[in-house]
Design an enzyme around this catalytic site. Structure first.
Site, PDB file in Angstrom:
ATOM      1  N   CYS A  81      -1.772  -5.733   2.035  1.00 16.73           N
ATOM      2  CA  CYS A  81      -2.982  -5.139   1.468  1.00 16.73           C
ATOM      3  C   CYS A  81      -3.541  -5.995   0.316  1.00 16.73           C
ATOM      4  O   CYS A  81      -4.099  -7.054   0.581  1.00 16.73           O
ATOM      5  CB  CYS A  81      -2.708  -3.696   1.062  1.00 16.73           C
ATOM      6  N   ARG A 110     -12.698  -7.046   1.066  1.00 14.67           N
ATOM      7  CA  ARG A 110     -11.955  -6.022   0.323  1.00 14.67           C
ATOM      8  C   ARG A 110     -12.507  -4.635   0.629  1.00 14.67           C
ATOM      9  O   ARG A 110     -13.688  -4.482   0.892  1.00 14.67           O
ATOM     10  CB  ARG A 110     -12.064  -6.276  -1.183  1.00 14.67           C
ATOM     11  N   ARG A 138      -7.426   1.963   1.119  1.00 10.83           N
ATOM     12  CA  ARG A 138      -8.506   1.068   0.653  1.00 10.83           C
ATOM     13  C   ARG A 138      -8.252  -0.349   1.159  1.00 10.83           C
ATOM     14  O   ARG A 138      -8.303  -1.334   0.422  1.00 10.83           O
ATOM     15  CB  ARG A 138      -8.609   1.072  -0.879  1.00 10.83           C
ATOM     16  N   HIS A 173       0.531  -1.173   4.970  1.00  9.18           N
ATOM     17  CA  HIS A 173       1.698  -1.125   4.077  1.00  9.18           C
ATOM     18  C   HIS A 173       2.969  -0.704   4.821  1.00  9.18           C
ATOM     19  O   HIS A 173       3.340   0.472   4.775  1.00  9.18           O
ATOM     20  CB  HIS A 173       1.466  -0.066   2.995  1.00  9.18           C
ATOM     21  N   GLU A 175       5.861  -1.103   3.897  1.00  7.55           N
ATOM     22  CA  GLU A 175       6.869  -0.708   2.899  1.00  7.55           C
ATOM     23  C   GLU A 175       6.844   0.786   2.622  1.00  7.55           C
ATOM     24  O   GLU A 175       7.728   1.307   1.948  1.00  7.55           O
ATOM     25  CB  GLU A 175       6.674  -1.507   1.597  1.00  7.55           C
TER      26      GLU A 175
END
Ligand code: GLN
EC number: 4.3.3.6
Length: 194
Positions: A81, A110, A138, A173, A175
């Protein structure tokens, strides 16, 4: 090398989650804030967070040039990200003064998938890994890639995972899901590079 030492750039963002995921993928994981700490790792994760803040703090901590140098010299890196944004050679819509480390020939947009409250999860088919539950917060997407950049996944017609040499990046993500296959892929890249 059996157990590679992998740093997580710990200036801002979800550092802890990456440390846990890396340990689960059989690496020794440690936070990295200073050039001396960067010098000691075999690979580096750049976490999700806010790329403008990470950029600012990297400059403030004297980390921008050491990071660029090591990445240029082939240090395996994985950005998620905001970390993906940091690895882009070019940002389409940078905040003024926003710098990147670079390393992947790509142009990123972005906040491309919308605002915080438009965050979502989706199953993403990652080449060489399989279906992965992607958490998009985002999230940026990759607008275009260079000839050397391999596209590993797309979502909704937009590129969300790429690899170029020893650099790996995802818009989402891994993680945050408890599925450590993306981290395992990165640990394998680090082992192969050492
Ligand atoms: N939109 C953020 C940025 O520009 C990234 C968000 C994230 O890392 N979850 O840095």
């Amino acid at each position: 090398m059996n157990t590679p030492v992998i740093g997580v750039l710990a200036l801002q963002g979800d550092v802890r989650e990456h440390l846990i995921a890396l340990a689960a993928a059989d690496a020794v994981a440690r936070p990295v804030r200073r050039p001396e700490e960067l010098a000691e790792v075999d690979g580096l994760v750049i976490p999700g967070g806010e790329s403008t803040t990470i950029s600012k703090l990297a400059a403030l901590f004297g980390m921008l040039e050491p990071l660029r140098e090591r990445v240029r010299a082939g240090l395996p890196v994985y950005g998620t990200c905001a970390g993906l944004i940091m690895l882009a050679d070019k940002i389409l819509d940078p905040r003024s003064g926003q710098e990147t480390i670079g390393g992947i020939e790509m142009i990123v947009r972005r906040n491309a998938f919308g605002r915080q409250n438009e965050s979502f999860e989706a199953t993403v088919e990652v080449a060489g890994v399989g279906p992965v539950e992607g958490v998009f917060i985002r999230a940026p997407w990759v607008e275009s890639v260079g000839a050397e950049t391999e596209v590993l996944a797309e979502h909704g017609g937009h590129i969300v995972a790429v690899r170029q040499g020893n650099a790996l990046a995802t818009s989402f993500h891994p993680e945050l899901t408890g599925d450590h296959r993306m981290h395992a892929l990165f640990v394998d890249m680090v082992r192969a590079a050492s």
